[in-house]
Motif scaffolding. Structure first.
Motif, PDB file in Angstrom:
ATOM      1  N   PHE A 248       0.804  -1.224   0.000  1.00 25.31           N
ATOM      2  CA  PHE A 248       0.000   0.000   0.000  1.00 25.31           C
ATOM      3  C   PHE A 248       0.840   1.278   0.000  1.00 25.31           C
ATOM      4  CE2 PHE A 248      -2.613  -3.312   2.031  1.00 25.31           C
ATOM      5  CZ  PHE A 248      -3.718  -3.286   1.189  1.00 25.31           C
ATOM      6  N   ALA A 249       2.162   1.131  -0.162  1.00 21.91           N
ATOM      7  CA  ALA A 249       3.074   2.280  -0.230  1.00 21.91           C
ATOM      8  C   ALA A 249       2.960   3.186   0.994  1.00 21.91           C
ATOM      9  CB  ALA A 249       2.825   3.088  -1.510  1.00 21.91           C
ATOM     10  N   LEU A 250       2.765   2.576   2.170  1.00 20.79           N
ATOM     11  CA  LEU A 250       2.701   3.352   3.402  1.00 20.79           C
ATOM     12  C   LEU A 250       4.111   3.745   3.844  1.00 20.79           C
ATOM     13  CD1 LEU A 250       0.106   1.299   5.494  1.00 20.79           C
ATOM     14  CD2 LEU A 250      -0.332   3.181   3.915  1.00 20.79           C
ATOM     15  N   THR A 251       4.224   4.804   4.616  1.00 25.88           N
ATOM     16  CA  THR A 251       5.508   5.134   5.230  1.00 25.88           C
ATOM     17  C   THR A 251       5.807   4.113   6.325  1.00 25.88           C
ATOM     18  OG1 THR A 251       4.567   6.530   6.966  1.00 25.88           O
ATOM     19  CG2 THR A 251       5.048   7.584   4.842  1.00 25.88           C
ATOM     20  N   ILE A 300      -6.994 -13.362   2.954  1.00 25.12           N
ATOM     21  CA  ILE A 300      -5.831 -12.472   2.803  1.00 25.12           C
ATOM     22  C   ILE A 300      -5.066 -12.796   1.523  1.00 25.12           C
ATOM     23  CG2 ILE A 300      -3.565 -11.917   3.789  1.00 25.12           C
ATOM     24  CD1 ILE A 300      -4.871 -12.243   6.574  1.00 25.12           C
ATOM     25  N   SER A 301      -5.021 -14.078   1.160  1.00 21.25           N
ATOM     26  CA  SER A 301      -4.270 -14.490  -0.035  1.00 21.25           C
ATOM     27  C   SER A 301      -4.870 -13.948  -1.324  1.00 21.25           C
ATOM     28  CB  SER A 301      -4.187 -16.019  -0.104  1.00 21.25           C
ATOM     29  OG  SER A 301      -5.433 -16.584  -0.485  1.00 21.25           O
ATOM     30  N   THR A 302      -6.094 -13.435  -1.266  1.00 20.22           N
ATOM     31  CA  THR A 302      -6.697 -12.832  -2.459  1.00 20.22           C
ATOM     32  C   THR A 302      -6.207 -11.410  -2.694  1.00 20.22           C
ATOM     33  OG1 THR A 302      -8.633 -11.986  -1.243  1.00 20.22           O
ATOM     34  CG2 THR A 302      -8.775 -14.231  -2.122  1.00 20.22           C
ATOM     35  N   ALA A 303      -5.337 -10.909  -1.828  1.00 14.34           N
ATOM     36  CA  ALA A 303      -4.719  -9.581  -1.951  1.00 14.34           C
ATOM     37  C   ALA A 303      -5.743  -8.460  -2.059  1.00 14.34           C
ATOM     38  CB  ALA A 303      -3.777  -9.541  -3.154  1.00 14.34           C
ATOM     39  N   SER A 306      -8.077  -2.838  -0.750  1.00 12.28           N
ATOM     40  CA  SER A 306      -8.446  -1.833   0.246  1.00 12.28           C
ATOM     41  C   SER A 306      -7.591  -2.006   1.495  1.00 12.28           C
ATOM     42  CB  SER A 306      -9.926  -1.961   0.605  1.00 12.28           C
ATOM     43  OG  SER A 306     -10.230  -1.231   1.779  1.00 12.28           O
ATOM     44  N   LEU A 307      -6.954  -0.922   1.936  1.00 15.71           N
ATOM     45  CA  LEU A 307      -6.160  -0.982   3.165  1.00 15.71           C
ATOM     46  C   LEU A 307      -7.036  -1.320   4.362  1.00 15.71           C
ATOM     47  CD1 LEU A 307      -3.545  -0.538   4.781  1.00 15.71           C
ATOM     48  CD2 LEU A 307      -4.114   1.915   4.865  1.00 15.71           C
ATOM     49  N   ALA A 308      -8.234  -0.761   4.429  1.00 16.43           N
ATOM     50  CA  ALA A 308      -9.128  -1.021   5.557  1.00 16.43           C
ATOM     51  C   ALA A 308      -9.512  -2.490   5.633  1.00 16.43           C
ATOM     52  CB  ALA A 308     -10.385  -0.151   5.442  1.00 16.43           C
ATOM     53  N   VAL A 311      -6.341  -4.538   6.719  1.00 16.87           N
ATOM     54  CA  VAL A 311      -6.066  -4.406   8.155  1.00 16.87           C
ATOM     55  C   VAL A 311      -7.095  -5.173   8.968  1.00 16.87           C
ATOM     56  CG1 VAL A 311      -6.009  -2.780  10.089  1.00 16.87           C
ATOM     57  CG2 VAL A 311      -4.846  -2.203   7.964  1.00 16.87           C
ATOM     58  N   ALA A 312      -8.364  -5.124   8.565  1.00 18.05           N
ATOM     59  CA  ALA A 312      -9.414  -5.844   9.291  1.00 18.05           C
ATOM     60  C   ALA A 312      -9.150  -7.349   9.272  1.00 18.05           C
ATOM     61  CB  ALA A 312     -10.781  -5.536   8.685  1.00 18.05           C
ATOM     62  N   LEU A 313      -8.724  -7.871   8.131  1.00 18.17           N
ATOM     63  CA  LEU A 313      -8.431  -9.305   8.033  1.00 18.17           C
ATOM     64  C   LEU A 313      -7.222  -9.684   8.887  1.00 18.17           C
ATOM     65  CD1 LEU A 313      -9.011  -9.916   4.213  1.00 18.17           C
ATOM     66  CD2 LEU A 313     -10.395 -10.808   6.105  1.00 18.17           C
ATOM     67  N   PHE A 314      -6.211  -8.830   8.895  1.00 16.86           N
ATOM     68  CA  PHE A 314      -5.039  -9.127   9.724  1.00 16.86           C
ATOM     69  C   PHE A 314      -5.371  -9.007  11.214  1.00 16.86           C
ATOM     70  CE2 PHE A 314      -2.400  -8.231   5.865  1.00 16.86           C
ATOM     71  CZ  PHE A 314      -1.757  -9.457   5.840  1.00 16.86           C
ATOM     72  N   LEU A 315      -6.230  -8.063  11.573  1.00 21.34           N
ATOM     73  CA  LEU A 315      -6.688  -7.988  12.965  1.00 21.34           C
ATOM     74  C   LEU A 315      -7.379  -9.279  13.374  1.00 21.34           C
ATOM     75  CD1 LEU A 315      -8.163  -4.360  13.052  1.00 21.34           C
ATOM     76  CD2 LEU A 315      -6.226  -5.178  14.415  1.00 21.34           C
TER      77      LEU A 315
END
Length: 410
Positions: A248-251, A300-303, A306-308, A311-315
């Motif tokens: 997501f090119a986050l800092t 998650i493997s479906t990439a 959306s960042l939201a 993050v929700a899936l990783f949570l």
């Protein structure tokens, strides 16, 4: 199978054991885990400075996990021979000296980061010390809660994700190694002052005797089960900063915040996993854990773009795996109380190997295919393998373990 508990250890959980030791075990575990995964949140910055490719990034954050896994076996033996408090003190000194040396000498190459990773492995090996240090003070009916509270020290990974990128931005990433030694020194002083070995210590055995436990099938099952729950937790803890910056090119700082949120949920739910396992049984709890983890990892493997959503899936998956960590260690002391030191080392080794595999496979998948998603899908398959193994052994466990006679749910 279980040793007799001291008379003072009966009753309510908070009065059942030795509270100062439980606190010391948590603090030691917490700062140790903070530095164990330190290279993860620093990886986007280090890799940019040193020009590392995706495979090198994955290996860099995976080496501390593998080193910690191997050293847990050694710590497991020492815990049963010289006691958990003394073993923990030795490990803490090694990590403090190693971090200060890295700061003073400087790290300027990929090989140097791997050397730091090996030193950080001694922090990861704290698992095989902190858990038996706390566990031996508590009776069977409180093992899930005691292991959960001590094990909640894996929340130290949150501190690394939150503060390492900020400190690196302000002072440079090499300086973070020296700054990380400060809380380690403070906690070392507290640990030496208040931690105490339980009087319920097993008699020392010849080193060769520890190999005998590997002849028991249940030891291998526990290594597999923890290899998925803890391996998934620590592997993601070390890799998510890289994933969020790449995907997501986050800092690095924002990626650290996202990682910290995910790790915090997994750490917070660990003691709840132990407590729920005390009530409904570790087998039933883990069954639900593996199903939910597998489904979430496939998602998650479906990439997700959306960042939201990501993050929700990783949570969700980190919370699920953290919950499972507590459930596994509700079961281990019921089956191997007399060998809890070496079993904590063996099971921790399995968890470390799982974490090394996940973190390194995400990097190699990115290098070979341009995407880390295949690594998540394969790990989902491992969760299903663990579910199948649990289904195979649960009937035998419920019919043969001494925990059943003690009225403890498995």
């Amino acid at each position: 199978m279980a040793g007799a508990m001291p008379a003072t250890q009966k009753g309510n959980f908070w009065q059942a054991g030795h509270r100062p030791t439980l606190i010391a075990a948590f603090l030691y575990f917490d700062v140790a885990f903070m530095v164990w995964v330190l290279l993860g949140p620093l990886a986007p910055i280090i890799s940019k400075d040193l020009g590392l490719n995706p495979a090198q990034k994955g290996l860099m954050v995976a080496v501390p996990t593998l080193a910690g896994a191997i050293l847990r076996l050694i710590n497991g033996v020492f815990v049963d021979r010289i006691g958990p408090k003394r073993t923990g003190a030795i490990g803490q000194i090694i990590v403090i000296v190693g971090l200060l040396s890295a700061w003073l000498l400087g790290v300027s190459s990929f090989g140097g980061t791997l050397a730091v990773g090996v030193v950080l492995g001694f922090a990861g090996a704290s698992f095989a010390v902190a858990l038996p240090l706390a566990s031996r003070w508590y009776p069977p009916e409180h093992q899930g809660k005691a292991m959960g509270v001590a094990g909640m020290g894996n929340s130290g990974t949150v501190l690394a994700a939150l503060f390492a990128p900020l400190l690196a931005k302000a002072f440079g990433w090499n300086a973070v190694f020296g700054l990380a030694a400060i809380p380690l020194i403070i906690v070392f002083a507290i640990y030496m002052a208040i931690a105490k070995d339980s009087p319920d210590q097993p008699a020392p055995k010849p080193v060769a005797a520890y190999l005998e436990i590997l002849k028991q099938r249940d030891a291998w099952w526990f290594m597999l089960f923890y290899g998925v729950t803890f391996g998934g937790f620590v592997g993601l803890s070390a890799s998510l900063s890289i994933y969020f910056t790449d995907q997501f090119a986050l800092t690095p700082v924002i990626a650290g915040y996202c990682t910290a949120a995910c790790v915090f949920v997994g750490s917070l739910l660990r003691p709840f996993g132990g407590a729920v396992a005390d009530r409904i049984g570790g087998v039933k709890t883990l069954t639900l854990v593996y199903i939910l983890a597998a489904v979430t990892l496939v998602a998650i493997s479906t990439a997700p773009t959306s960042l939201a959503v990501s993050v929700a899936l990783f949570l969700l998956v980190m919370g699920t795996l953290g919950f499972g960590n507590g459930a596994v260690f509700q079961l281990v002391p019921q089956r191997f109380r007399a060998e809890i030191g070496v079993m904590t080392g063996l099971v921790g080794f399995g968890g470390g190997v799982g974490g090394f595999y996940l973190a390194s496979s995400l990097g190699f998948a990115k290098q070979l295919t341009g995407s880390a998603q295949a690594g998540f899908l394969i790990f989902a398959g491992l969760a299903l393998v663990a579910l199948g193994g649990l289904t195979l052994v649960k009937k035998r466990w419920r019919e043969t373990w001494d925990a059943v006679a003690l009225g403890v749910r498995i």
